[in-house]
Scaffold this motif. Sequence first.
Motif, PDB file in Angstrom:
ATOM      1  N   TYR A   1     -19.232   1.234  10.033  1.00  0.00           N
ATOM      2  CA  TYR A   1     -17.921   0.781   9.925  1.00  0.00           C
ATOM      3  C   TYR A   1     -17.174   1.674   8.871  1.00  0.00           C
ATOM      4  O   TYR A   1     -17.738   1.788   7.745  1.00  0.00           O
ATOM      5  N   ARG A   2     -15.921   1.955   9.144  1.00  0.00           N
ATOM      6  CA  ARG A   2     -15.139   2.607   7.991  1.00  0.00           C
ATOM      7  C   ARG A   2     -13.775   2.795   8.254  1.00  0.00           C
ATOM      8  O   ARG A   2     -13.475   2.308   9.436  1.00  0.00           O
ATOM      9  N   TYR A   3     -13.086   3.231   7.255  1.00  0.00           N
ATOM     10  CA  TYR A   3     -11.592   3.478   7.487  1.00  0.00           C
ATOM     11  C   TYR A   3     -11.378   4.707   7.405  1.00  0.00           C
ATOM     12  O   TYR A   3     -11.987   5.646   6.862  1.00  0.00           O
ATOM     13  N   GLN A   4     -10.369   5.312   8.461  1.00  0.00           N
ATOM     14  CA  GLN A   4     -10.141   6.645   8.336  1.00  0.00           C
ATOM     15  C   GLN A   4      -8.660   6.934   8.818  1.00  0.00           C
ATOM     16  O   GLN A   4      -8.030   5.906   9.366  1.00  0.00           O
ATOM     17  N   ALA A   5      -8.206   8.056   8.333  1.00  0.00           N
ATOM     18  CA  ALA A   5      -6.586   8.443   8.891  1.00  0.00           C
ATOM     19  C   ALA A   5      -6.169   8.822   9.918  1.00  0.00           C
ATOM     20  O   ALA A   5      -5.154   8.774  10.298  1.00  0.00           O
ATOM     21  N   THR A   6      -7.373   8.967  10.901  1.00  0.00           N
ATOM     22  CA  THR A   6      -7.037   9.485  12.163  1.00  0.00           C
ATOM     23  C   THR A   6      -7.657   8.710  13.125  1.00  0.00           C
ATOM     24  O   THR A   6      -8.554   8.034  13.139  1.00  0.00           O
ATOM     25  N   HIS A   7      -7.154   8.839  14.602  1.00  0.00           N
ATOM     26  CA  HIS A   7      -7.738   8.183  15.622  1.00  0.00           C
ATOM     27  C   HIS A   7      -8.972   8.634  16.087  1.00  0.00           C
ATOM     28  O   HIS A   7      -9.187  10.115  15.847  1.00  0.00           O
TER      29      HIS A   7
ATOM     30  N   LEU B   1      -4.179   3.936   7.366  1.00  0.00           N
ATOM     31  CA  LEU B   1      -5.617   3.734   7.539  1.00  0.00           C
ATOM     32  C   LEU B   1      -6.029   2.811   8.790  1.00  0.00           C
ATOM     33  O   LEU B   1      -5.216   2.048   8.940  1.00  0.00           O
ATOM     34  N   GLY B   2      -7.050   3.296   9.318  1.00  0.00           N
ATOM     35  CA  GLY B   2      -7.425   2.607  10.559  1.00  0.00           C
ATOM     36  C   GLY B   2      -8.920   2.313  10.383  1.00  0.00           C
ATOM     37  O   GLY B   2      -9.699   3.075   9.970  1.00  0.00           O
ATOM     38  N   TRP B   3      -9.340   1.051  11.025  1.00  0.00           N
ATOM     39  CA  TRP B   3     -10.737   0.793  10.847  1.00  0.00           C
ATOM     40  C   TRP B   3     -11.333   1.164  12.054  1.00  0.00           C
ATOM     41  O   TRP B   3     -10.931   0.773  13.123  1.00  0.00           O
ATOM     42  N   VAL B   4     -12.550   1.598  11.939  1.00  0.00           N
ATOM     43  CA  VAL B   4     -13.007   2.183  13.335  1.00  0.00           C
ATOM     44  C   VAL B   4     -14.636   1.861  13.186  1.00  0.00           C
ATOM     45  O   VAL B   4     -15.031   1.494  11.881  1.00  0.00           O
ATOM     46  N   SER B   5     -15.425   1.637  14.290  1.00  0.00           N
ATOM     47  CA  SER B   5     -16.831   1.778  14.085  1.00  0.00           C
ATOM     48  C   SER B   5     -17.425   2.384  15.266  1.00  0.00           C
ATOM     49  O   SER B   5     -17.032   2.501  16.470  1.00  0.00           O
ATOM     50  N   ASP B   6     -18.486   2.944  14.740  1.00  0.00           N
ATOM     51  CA  ASP B   6     -19.464   3.679  15.790  1.00  0.00           C
ATOM     52  C   ASP B   6     -20.718   3.816  15.428  1.00  0.00           C
ATOM     53  O   ASP B   6     -21.052   3.117  14.341  1.00  0.00           O
ATOM     54  N   ARG B   7     -21.542   4.577  15.906  1.00  0.00           N
ATOM     55  CA  ARG B   7     -22.888   4.572  15.615  1.00  0.00           C
ATOM     56  C   ARG B   7     -23.305   4.936  14.018  1.00  0.00           C
ATOM     57  O   ARG B   7     -24.210   4.637  13.455  1.00  0.00           O
ATOM     58  N   GLY B   8     -22.245   5.640  13.574  1.00  0.00           N
ATOM     59  CA  GLY B   8     -22.293   5.993  12.085  1.00  0.00           C
ATOM     60  C   GLY B   8     -22.000   5.034  11.366  1.00  0.00           C
ATOM     61  O   GLY B   8     -22.271   5.048  10.015  1.00  0.00           O
TER      62      GLY B   8
END
Length: 221
Positions: free
Chosen positions: A82-88, A73-80
């Motif tokens: 903060y979350r963890y997701q399995a893909t880039h 899992l990876g931590w990402v952040s965008d307008r939507g």
Amino acid sequence: MGDTASSASASSTTGRSAAPEGFRVLPGRLDRAAQESLLEEVRAVVAEAPLFTPEMPRSGKPFSVRMTNCGPLGWVSDRGGYRYQATHPVKGTPWPAMPQSLLALWRGLAPEAPDPEACLVNLYAPGARLGLHQDRDEETFDAPVVSVSLGATGLFRIGGLARRDPTRSLRLASGDVVVLAGPARLAYHGIDRILPGTSTLLRDDGRINLTLRRVTPLPAP
Ligand code: MD6
Ligand code: FE
């Protein structure tokens, strides 16, 4: 962020009493050879999962720190948000595997915890910073959070469980490891700035911080 002007008491910005129990700094936990080999592993991760520029939820304001991840899992952040997701978020491909050296480090420091699922790679260029935050996007806070710093020294700020709690500052140098466990698991912390001229590992005052986290609880047996 991290305004301490009002803390005229013993717990000032340089005081020693601010951080909750369970905050540990292990100076020089990685020796130079271990730092160099970890850096090579990080370069391989970045080659497969290129650095991206996260954006603040809602505003879309870009972070000054660039990021990527390894592990399931990876931590990402965008307008939507903060979350963890399995893909880039740009490439759409699964994150690269977590290096064995990081798994070994985690197992040594958090022997009770299940293996980490996410390793967030933060890259700081001169001028980059990371505002005071809690690591609280995980589904479980039972496991510690463990971080490793490489390259230039960062000025790290650690506070308490409330944003307004007093904070203290300390320097994180290359090879230093930080553990947020127990009561300190949800302590506020951030990076105020990178100290120029302090890196012999990364050129141009670059700094990398790797943050290892457990995201999901173990399924009930
Ligand atoms: C950094 N570190 O050192 C940012 N979070 O660049 C973190 O945000 C952090 O060092 C949780 C636990 C340890 C950390
Ligand atoms: Fe953090």
